[in-house]
Design a protein around this motif. Structure first.
Motif, PDB file in Angstrom:
ATOM      1  N   GLN A   1       0.793  -1.180   0.014  1.00 28.56           N
ATOM      2  CA  GLN A   1       0.188   0.060   0.016  1.00 28.56           C
ATOM      3  C   GLN A   1       0.840   1.078  -0.039  1.00 28.56           C
ATOM      4  O   GLN A   1       2.060   1.345   0.619  1.00 28.56           O
ATOM      5  CB  GLN A   1      -0.905  -0.019   1.099  1.00 28.56           C
ATOM      6  CG  GLN A   1      -2.147  -0.952   1.158  1.00 28.56           C
ATOM      7  CD  GLN A   1      -2.935  -0.817   0.120  1.00 28.56           C
ATOM      8  OE1 GLN A   1      -3.443   0.464  -0.061  1.00 28.56           O
ATOM      9  NE2 GLN A   1      -3.568  -1.743  -0.665  1.00 28.56           N
ATOM     10  N   PRO A   2       0.621   2.297  -0.846  1.00 33.27           N
ATOM     11  CA  PRO A   2       1.385   3.405  -0.847  1.00 33.27           C
ATOM     12  C   PRO A   2       1.612   4.236   0.474  1.00 33.27           C
ATOM     13  O   PRO A   2       0.600   4.215   1.394  1.00 33.27           O
ATOM     14  CB  PRO A   2       0.538   4.248  -1.699  1.00 33.27           C
ATOM     15  CG  PRO A   2      -0.514   3.571  -2.419  1.00 33.27           C
ATOM     16  CD  PRO A   2      -0.670   2.390  -1.753  1.00 33.27           C
ATOM     17  N   HIS A   3       2.821   4.608   0.840  1.00 30.80           N
ATOM     18  CA  HIS A   3       3.149   5.114   2.136  1.00 30.80           C
ATOM     19  C   HIS A   3       3.043   4.172   3.333  1.00 30.80           C
ATOM     20  O   HIS A   3       3.388   4.808   4.446  1.00 30.80           O
ATOM     21  CB  HIS A   3       2.402   6.544   2.381  1.00 30.80           C
ATOM     22  CG  HIS A   3       1.941   7.305   1.311  1.00 30.80           C
ATOM     23  ND1 HIS A   3       3.073   8.086   0.535  1.00 30.80           N
ATOM     24  CD2 HIS A   3       0.902   7.651   0.439  1.00 30.80           C
ATOM     25  CE1 HIS A   3       2.799   8.574  -0.363  1.00 30.80           C
ATOM     26  NE2 HIS A   3       1.096   8.667  -0.277  1.00 30.80           N
ATOM     27  N   ASN A   4       3.189   2.984   3.148  1.00 28.63           N
ATOM     28  CA  ASN A   4       3.018   2.125   4.296  1.00 28.63           C
ATOM     29  C   ASN A   4       4.596   1.776   4.577  1.00 28.63           C
ATOM     30  O   ASN A   4       5.324   1.448   3.929  1.00 28.63           O
ATOM     31  CB  ASN A   4       2.381   0.756   3.744  1.00 28.63           C
ATOM     32  CG  ASN A   4       0.806   1.019   4.485  1.00 28.63           C
ATOM     33  OD1 ASN A   4       0.473   1.850   4.740  1.00 28.63           O
ATOM     34  ND2 ASN A   4       0.399  -0.376   4.502  1.00 28.63           N
ATOM     35  N   GLU A   5       5.138   2.022   6.017  1.00 26.71           N
ATOM     36  CA  GLU A   5       6.312   1.751   6.306  1.00 26.71           C
ATOM     37  C   GLU A   5       5.883   1.038   7.828  1.00 26.71           C
ATOM     38  O   GLU A   5       4.995   1.152   8.374  1.00 26.71           O
ATOM     39  CB  GLU A   5       6.890   2.781   6.583  1.00 26.71           C
ATOM     40  CG  GLU A   5       7.363   3.799   5.328  1.00 26.71           C
ATOM     41  CD  GLU A   5       8.182   5.005   5.659  1.00 26.71           C
ATOM     42  OE1 GLU A   5       8.399   5.179   6.962  1.00 26.71           O
ATOM     43  OE2 GLU A   5       8.565   5.745   4.778  1.00 26.71           O
ATOM     44  N   TRP A   6       7.017  -0.031   7.834  1.00 25.89           N
ATOM     45  CA  TRP A   6       6.756  -0.722   9.116  1.00 25.89           C
ATOM     46  C   TRP A   6       8.050  -0.862   9.815  1.00 25.89           C
ATOM     47  O   TRP A   6       9.227  -0.895   9.400  1.00 25.89           O
ATOM     48  CB  TRP A   6       6.676  -2.362   8.658  1.00 25.89           C
ATOM     49  CG  TRP A   6       5.536  -2.343   7.573  1.00 25.89           C
ATOM     50  CD1 TRP A   6       5.447  -1.985   6.363  1.00 25.89           C
ATOM     51  CD2 TRP A   6       4.202  -3.077   7.733  1.00 25.89           C
ATOM     52  NE1 TRP A   6       4.123  -2.002   5.652  1.00 25.89           N
ATOM     53  CE2 TRP A   6       3.269  -2.595   6.570  1.00 25.89           C
ATOM     54  CE3 TRP A   6       3.483  -3.517   9.033  1.00 25.89           C
ATOM     55  CZ2 TRP A   6       2.088  -3.165   6.608  1.00 25.89           C
ATOM     56  CZ3 TRP A   6       2.135  -3.949   9.005  1.00 25.89           C
ATOM     57  CH2 TRP A   6       1.603  -3.874   7.866  1.00 25.89           C
ATOM     58  N   TRP A   7       8.008  -1.103  11.233  1.00 28.41           N
ATOM     59  CA  TRP A   7       9.143  -1.373  11.991  1.00 28.41           C
ATOM     60  C   TRP A   7       8.995  -2.586  12.275  1.00 28.41           C
ATOM     61  O   TRP A   7       8.095  -3.361  12.446  1.00 28.41           O
ATOM     62  CB  TRP A   7       8.931  -0.654  13.470  1.00 28.41           C
ATOM     63  CG  TRP A   7       9.005   0.872  13.393  1.00 28.41           C
ATOM     64  CD1 TRP A   7       8.169   1.824  13.510  1.00 28.41           C
ATOM     65  CD2 TRP A   7      10.380   1.743  13.307  1.00 28.41           C
ATOM     66  NE1 TRP A   7       8.774   3.178  13.728  1.00 28.41           N
ATOM     67  CE2 TRP A   7       9.965   3.003  13.406  1.00 28.41           C
ATOM     68  CE3 TRP A   7      11.614   1.347  12.847  1.00 28.41           C
ATOM     69  CZ2 TRP A   7      10.655   3.958  13.110  1.00 28.41           C
ATOM     70  CZ3 TRP A   7      12.434   2.198  12.643  1.00 28.41           C
ATOM     71  CH2 TRP A   7      12.106   3.622  12.854  1.00 28.41           C
TER      72      TRP A   7
END
Length: 394
Positions: free
Chosen positions: A24-30
């Motif tokens: 998904q656009p702009h999805n970032e994860w730790w």
């Protein structure tokens, strides 16, 4: 259950539906790990509610107040800082409400009405919490005009002598101000702000809770929130009504509230009265954050100041303020999506903390005295009375 496959080359193949979410656009994860489990924590701008402390000062000195035992300064939020906060709220598409309250009295801030105005211009729903003493006809007219959604007023007794013993003030002043509120709403043909009464239950006032619903009906209050007292001092330990085992429930009830041509029923929201296995943090569940008067960002009221209190088993606990950053130095979005804050919210959502009051070592463990835990994450929410629903906030 879909499988995650690790190839010989070391690449990871996720199930198709999970891959779509990852892309998904702009999805970032730790990336995190707990007890051998790999966790992906999304960095999302999904904040929904902001609690702001306009002032840490108060015009009263209530006998059960945390301000009796803290050394934190009495000060006001700078307006430039508040303007900065409001400008940054545009980065949170799901943000709905701002609560102007905290552990001080908001009306001691000379620019409180300006805070409300810019919040409403931003399109935020506003809740204001107050002891009600500093309200006057002019202020109440502005609260109605500005479209404040809820006004929460503390009222810890129905008898003048009970209220005075707890708050050190005159109850007739608060009741007169509530009547002025209703007159202002009538003059401006407005149903808002809806009136909510907050009642801190103690042994010395519990006999008056049954009559509070009748008073709420006369005052036009649509909701009464009952919280147990948090014992910040040894004196207040003798006032607590909750405990380990089951306690007799509070009296319940409802009342009619006139809303223009309509009549609705008022709601009495009651706290839990004993320690239980179910633990849930409303602040994290509601995707809330607390901004202190100095711009410090904390996850909840319980961790927003330095103070001591007595836990459910009578042990003194020292709580240190848990600040995840300051909006003077970093944007609220950066703080909200930081690795530490995302990890903390995940720990609290899963409530990955020991149950200290149920532990056989609770009498000798000194970690609890500093609000620490033995499962690694500190500060610990292990015996938080807010998470138990014993202590409640608007």
């Amino acid at each position: 259950m879909p499988k995650v496959i690790l190839s010989r080359e070391g690449s990871i193949k996720f199930p198709e539906e999970f891959t779509r979410q990852l892309k998904q656009p702009h999805n970032e994860w730790w990336l995190d790990r707990r007890d051998g489990t790999v966790l992906l924590l999304p960095r999302l701008p999904d904040l929904r509610k902001i609690y702001v402390e306009p002032s840490s000062h108060c015009n009263l000195s209530c006998r059960m107040c945390v301000r009796k035992v803290w050394d934190d300064p009495d000060d006001l939020m700078e307006m430039d800082l508040f303007y900065k906060l409001i400008s940054e709220t545009k980065k949170f598409p799901e943000l709905q409400r701002i609560v102007l309250s905290g552990l001080g009295e908001p009306l001691t801030h000379p620019d409180l009405l300006e805070m409300i105005r810019v919040s409403r211009e931003r399109g935020l729903t506003v809740t204001l919490g107050s002891n009600g003493i500093l309200l006057d006809k002019a202020i109440l007219a502005e609260l109605v005009k500005l479209g404040v959604d809820r006004l929460v007023i503390s009222l810890d007794g129905t008898k003048p002598e009970t209220y005075s013993a707890i708050r050190g003030a005159v109850i007739s002043k608060v009741l007169d101000n509530i009547r002025l509120l209703n007159e202002a709403k009538k003059r401006q043909s407005s149903l808002k702000p809806a009136l909510c009464i907050e009642f801190v239950a103690q042994k010395s006032n519990i006999s008056e809770l049954a009559g509070l619903t009748g008073l709420a009906s006369k005052l036009g209050a649509s909701r009464v929130i009952v919280s147990n007292v948090l014992a910040y001092s040894k004196e207040m330990v003798d006032e607590i009504l909750y405990g380990y085992g089951p306690r007799a429930p509070f009296t319940t009830g409802s009342w009619p509230v006139q809303s223009g041509a309509w009549v609705q029923w008022g709601i009495l929201a009651l706290p839990r009265m004993h320690w239980g296995s179910e633990q849930s943090c409303r602040f994290v569940k509601d995707r809330s954050v607390v901004i202190g008067w100095d711009g410090g960002v904390s996850p909840c009221y319980a961790l927003s100041h330095n103070y001591s209190y007595f836990s459910i088993d009578g042990r003194r606990k020292q709580v240190s303020r848990y600040s995840l950053g300051n909006i003077k130095d970093r944007s609220l979005l950066e703080i909200w999506t930081s690795e530490e804050y995302c990890r903390f919210r995940n720990e609290v959502r899963d409530f990955h903390f020991p149950s200290c009051p149920d532990c056989d070592l609770r009498e000798t463990c000194d970690l609890r005295e500093q609000n620490g835990g033995c499962w690694g994450w500190n500060p610990s929410c292990a015996d938080c009375l807010w998470a138990q629903g014993i202590i409640r906030c608007p």
